[in-house]
Design an enzyme around this catalytic site. Sequence first.
Site, mmCIF file in Angstrom:
data_model
loop_
_atom_site.group_PDB
_atom_site.id
_atom_site.type_symbol
_atom_site.label_atom_id
_atom_site.label_comp_id
_atom_site.label_asym_id
_atom_site.label_seq_id
_atom_site.Cartn_x
_atom_site.Cartn_y
_atom_site.Cartn_z
ATOM 1 N N GLY A 46 0.827 -1.200 0.000
ATOM 2 C CA GLY A 46 0.000 0.000 0.000
ATOM 3 C C GLY A 46 0.856 1.242 0.000
ATOM 4 O O GLY A 46 2.024 1.203 0.415
ATOM 5 N N GLN A 51 2.942 9.967 1.299
ATOM 6 C CA GLN A 51 4.244 9.276 1.290
ATOM 7 C C GLN A 51 5.087 9.657 0.071
ATOM 8 O O GLN A 51 6.294 9.420 0.075
ATOM 9 C CB GLN A 51 4.058 7.759 1.314
ATOM 10 C CG GLN A 51 3.495 7.245 2.636
ATOM 11 C CD GLN A 51 3.380 5.743 2.608
ATOM 12 O OE1 GLN A 51 2.371 5.214 2.158
ATOM 13 N NE2 GLN A 51 4.410 5.052 3.049
ATOM 14 N N CYS A 91 6.099 -0.304 6.966
ATOM 15 C CA CYS A 91 5.689 0.846 6.162
ATOM 16 C C CYS A 91 6.859 1.252 5.273
ATOM 17 O O CYS A 91 7.996 1.282 5.741
ATOM 18 C CB CYS A 91 5.315 1.992 7.090
ATOM 19 S SG CYS A 91 4.839 3.504 6.248
ATOM 20 N N LEU A 92 6.576 1.576 4.026
ATOM 21 C CA LEU A 92 7.635 1.996 3.099
ATOM 22 C C LEU A 92 8.315 3.288 3.576
ATOM 23 O O LEU A 92 9.444 3.563 3.185
ATOM 24 C CB LEU A 92 7.078 2.182 1.684
ATOM 25 C CG LEU A 92 6.582 0.904 0.998
ATOM 26 C CD1 LEU A 92 5.935 1.234 -0.343
ATOM 27 C CD2 LEU A 92 7.706 -0.106 0.814
ATOM 28 N N HIS A 133 -4.039 1.176 7.914
ATOM 29 C CA HIS A 133 -2.694 1.761 7.865
ATOM 30 C C HIS A 133 -2.627 2.924 6.868
ATOM 31 O O HIS A 133 -2.111 4.003 7.182
ATOM 32 C CB HIS A 133 -1.701 0.659 7.485
ATOM 33 C CG HIS A 133 -0.286 1.113 7.327
ATOM 34 N ND1 HIS A 133 0.718 0.695 8.162
ATOM 35 C CD2 HIS A 133 0.300 1.938 6.413
ATOM 36 C CE1 HIS A 133 1.856 1.269 7.780
ATOM 37 N NE2 HIS A 133 1.630 2.018 6.716
ATOM 38 N N GLU A 134 -3.165 2.696 5.665
ATOM 39 C CA GLU A 134 -3.055 3.724 4.622
ATOM 40 C C GLU A 134 -3.945 4.925 4.921
ATOM 41 O O GLU A 134 -3.557 6.072 4.673
ATOM 42 C CB GLU A 134 -3.398 3.138 3.247
ATOM 43 C CG GLU A 134 -2.487 2.000 2.791
ATOM 44 C CD GLU A 134 -1.003 2.299 2.878
ATOM 45 O OE1 GLU A 134 -0.610 3.472 2.737
ATOM 46 O OE2 GLU A 134 -0.222 1.357 3.105
ATOM 47 N N HIS A 137 -2.359 7.293 7.223
ATOM 48 C CA HIS A 137 -1.396 8.204 6.577
ATOM 49 C C HIS A 137 -2.080 9.507 6.149
ATOM 50 O O HIS A 137 -1.458 10.574 6.183
ATOM 51 C CB HIS A 137 -0.801 7.558 5.318
ATOM 52 C CG HIS A 137 0.390 6.687 5.566
ATOM 53 N ND1 HIS A 137 1.567 7.168 6.091
ATOM 54 C CD2 HIS A 137 0.608 5.376 5.318
ATOM 55 C CE1 HIS A 137 2.448 6.175 6.167
ATOM 56 N NE2 HIS A 137 1.886 5.074 5.713
HETATM 57 NI NI NI Z 1 2.756 3.216 5.533
#
Ligand code: NI
Length: 160
Positions: A46, A51, A91-92, A133-134, A137
């Site tokens: 995701g 991000q 998480c990226l 999670h997304e 963000h």
């Molecule tokens: Ni993330």
Amino acid sequence: MAIRNIRTMGDTVLNKTAKVITEMNDRTQILIDDMLETMYEAQGVGLAAPQVGILKRLVVIDVTPEGDSPIILINPEIIETSGEQTGDEGCLSVPGKVGVVTRPNYVKVKALDRNMEEVVYEGEGLLARAFCHEIDHLDGHLYVEKVEGKLYNVSDLEEE
Ligand code: NI
């Protein structure tokens, strides 16, 4: 399409609230394609627009191993949750780290698709986790705020 630079923890853009998307345009269509390409290239499940430094309420997700089932969520809202799951999350924007987070096991999301038409998705397990999670963000929250215990290095886990 192009790979965008993924912002990492400490970049203040990740702590800001993203803005509602009111109309679709070429710029946002390109952003969606770029986010998908960036997520797949980084082998993530995701990615949220903040991000990549864009404060818009836009998320892409694909939890399939094949990476052939992209979900695009514009202005997503969680409308129903149930159950609970406790497990590893990463998480990226927090590269190389993983931590235990408890999330609902079932999540129903209402959003707009890339044609600005309403869509509803239901997810369990990993998909439910990705929705939470997304969407976090988009409100400037990272999973590290919710980690139970410590944040682990992925490399430490592999050595065990
Ligand atoms: Ni993330």
